[in-house]
Design a protein around this motif. Structure first.
Motif, PDB file in Angstrom:
ATOM      1  N   TRP A  23       0.903  -1.266  -0.022  1.00  0.00           N
ATOM      2  CA  TRP A  23       0.041   0.111  -0.167  1.00  0.00           C
ATOM      3  C   TRP A  23       0.834   1.275  -0.014  1.00  0.00           C
ATOM      4  O   TRP A  23       1.769   1.155   0.940  1.00  0.00           O
ATOM      5  CB  TRP A  23      -0.742   0.022   1.202  1.00  0.00           C
ATOM      6  N   PRO A  24       0.734   2.219  -1.020  1.00  0.00           N
ATOM      7  CA  PRO A  24       1.593   3.411  -0.983  1.00  0.00           C
ATOM      8  C   PRO A  24       1.761   3.972   0.140  1.00  0.00           C
ATOM      9  O   PRO A  24       3.011   4.781   0.468  1.00  0.00           O
ATOM     10  CB  PRO A  24       1.203   4.144  -2.592  1.00  0.00           C
ATOM     11  N   ASP A  25       0.514   4.380   0.814  1.00  0.00           N
ATOM     12  CA  ASP A  25       0.639   5.146   2.087  1.00  0.00           C
ATOM     13  C   ASP A  25       1.793   4.486   3.366  1.00  0.00           C
ATOM     14  O   ASP A  25       2.284   5.439   3.968  1.00  0.00           O
ATOM     15  CB  ASP A  25      -0.604   5.491   2.528  1.00  0.00           C
ATOM     16  N   ALA A  26       1.786   3.351   3.484  1.00  0.00           N
ATOM     17  CA  ALA A  26       2.521   2.464   4.224  1.00  0.00           C
ATOM     18  C   ALA A  26       4.187   2.923   4.406  1.00  0.00           C
ATOM     19  O   ALA A  26       4.415   3.700   5.489  1.00  0.00           O
ATOM     20  CB  ALA A  26       2.208   1.019   4.528  1.00  0.00           C
ATOM     21  N   TRP A  41       9.104   0.699  20.315  1.00  0.00           N
ATOM     22  CA  TRP A  41       8.346  -0.328  20.771  1.00  0.00           C
ATOM     23  C   TRP A  41       6.808   0.118  20.539  1.00  0.00           C
ATOM     24  O   TRP A  41       5.858  -0.866  20.383  1.00  0.00           O
ATOM     25  CB  TRP A  41       8.601  -0.668  21.988  1.00  0.00           C
ATOM     26  N   ASP A  42       6.278   1.323  20.789  1.00  0.00           N
ATOM     27  CA  ASP A  42       4.800   1.611  20.507  1.00  0.00           C
ATOM     28  C   ASP A  42       4.579   1.419  19.085  1.00  0.00           C
ATOM     29  O   ASP A  42       3.463   0.747  18.572  1.00  0.00           O
ATOM     30  CB  ASP A  42       4.651   3.052  20.708  1.00  0.00           C
ATOM     31  N   VAL A  43       5.455   1.534  18.013  1.00  0.00           N
ATOM     32  CA  VAL A  43       5.074   1.152  16.582  1.00  0.00           C
ATOM     33  C   VAL A  43       5.022   0.026  16.314  1.00  0.00           C
ATOM     34  O   VAL A  43       4.132  -0.692  15.604  1.00  0.00           O
ATOM     35  CB  VAL A  43       6.293   1.935  15.793  1.00  0.00           C
ATOM     36  N   VAL A  56      -1.917   3.139  10.074  1.00  0.00           N
ATOM     37  CA  VAL A  56      -0.965   3.807   9.151  1.00  0.00           C
ATOM     38  C   VAL A  56      -1.058   5.302   9.388  1.00  0.00           C
ATOM     39  O   VAL A  56       0.038   6.013   9.523  1.00  0.00           O
ATOM     40  CB  VAL A  56      -1.229   3.632   7.597  1.00  0.00           C
ATOM     41  N   GLU A  57      -2.055   6.051   9.597  1.00  0.00           N
ATOM     42  CA  GLU A  57      -2.387   7.159   9.828  1.00  0.00           C
ATOM     43  C   GLU A  57      -1.930   7.554  11.246  1.00  0.00           C
ATOM     44  O   GLU A  57      -0.916   8.463  11.321  1.00  0.00           O
ATOM     45  CB  GLU A  57      -3.862   7.673   9.889  1.00  0.00           C
ATOM     46  N   ARG A  58      -1.889   6.902  12.320  1.00  0.00           N
ATOM     47  CA  ARG A  58      -1.559   6.935  13.858  1.00  0.00           C
ATOM     48  C   ARG A  58      -0.035   6.938  13.833  1.00  0.00           C
ATOM     49  O   ARG A  58       0.789   7.453  14.184  1.00  0.00           O
ATOM     50  CB  ARG A  58      -2.039   5.919  14.669  1.00  0.00           C
ATOM     51  N   LEU A  59       0.445   5.878  12.834  1.00  0.00           N
ATOM     52  CA  LEU A  59       2.013   5.824  12.838  1.00  0.00           C
ATOM     53  C   LEU A  59       2.707   6.825  12.113  1.00  0.00           C
ATOM     54  O   LEU A  59       3.832   7.150  12.412  1.00  0.00           O
ATOM     55  CB  LEU A  59       2.297   4.305  12.146  1.00  0.00           C
ATOM     56  N   GLN A  60       1.944   7.484  11.014  1.00  0.00           N
ATOM     57  CA  GLN A  60       2.715   8.500  10.430  1.00  0.00           C
ATOM     58  C   GLN A  60       2.701   9.653  11.613  1.00  0.00           C
ATOM     59  O   GLN A  60       3.812  10.298  11.478  1.00  0.00           O
ATOM     60  CB  GLN A  60       2.015   9.054   9.271  1.00  0.00           C
TER      61      GLN A  60
END
Length: 175
Positions: A84-87, A99-101, A138-142
């Motif tokens: 997925w391109p956003d990842a 570790w949170d990620v 993915v949004e939270r990780l960004q």
């Protein structure tokens, strides 16, 4: 005697109570069987109840298991999530150091395994993963990785996080 009182006396009440008690016992037995029997999807999967993939509890894992799970997770991130391109834009190469990620990614991996590899999965599981879980994770990780973007993120060719993952696995193996 049918249990009805014809003469106005109380002699039919014990029979009614006995009949109701027997019915209640039968209902209780049926409810107990329903509570212990597998669901329809579990029966059709051929797996015992609870056969769905379980989330990983990183804090309780021995270090060697952490290393093995991190390698498995890294393969999935590279082979599946990065399709997925956003990842790859959101998840920076230093992710194995956060570790949170790792926790977020392992939750997403478990949801993906449930949706796509578990025999008891339904199309709703895949829809939930695709519509809700993948995009929101993915949004939270960004957002979580934004501070790292100025320091570690290389520009240019496609990235391979294997070196960072290998170093982290080696460190975990030495603990």
């Amino acid at each position: 005697m049918t249990g009805r009182r014809n003469d106005g006396g109380d002699d039919a009440q014990p029979e009614i109570i006995t009949g109701l008690a027997a019915e209640l016992e039968e209902l209780a037995h049926t409810v107990a069987q329903l509570n212990t029997s597998p669901s329809r999807s579990e029966r059709s999967s051929g797996k015992p109840p609870g056969g769905a993939p379980c989330p990983w509890c990183w804090p309780r894992m021995p270090h060697q298991e952490k290393a093995e799970r991190l390698a498995e997770l890294a393969d999935w991130v590279r082979d599946v999530l990065f399709a997925w391109p956003d990842a790859p834009r959101a998840i920076l190469s230093c992710w194995p150091r956060h570790w949170d990620v790792i926790e977020e990614l392992s939750m997403l991996y478990c949801a993906w395994r449930t949706a796509y590899t578990w025999e008891g999965a339904t199309s709703s599981d895949a829809a939930h993963y695709l519509d809700r879980l993948r995009p929101s994770t993915v949004e939270r990780l960004q957002v979580r990785m934004r501070p790292c973007g100025q320091h570690h993120q290389p520009d240019g060719s496609p990235r391979d996080d294997a070196g960072m993952v290998d170093r982290t696995i080696t460190e975990l193996s030495l603990l």
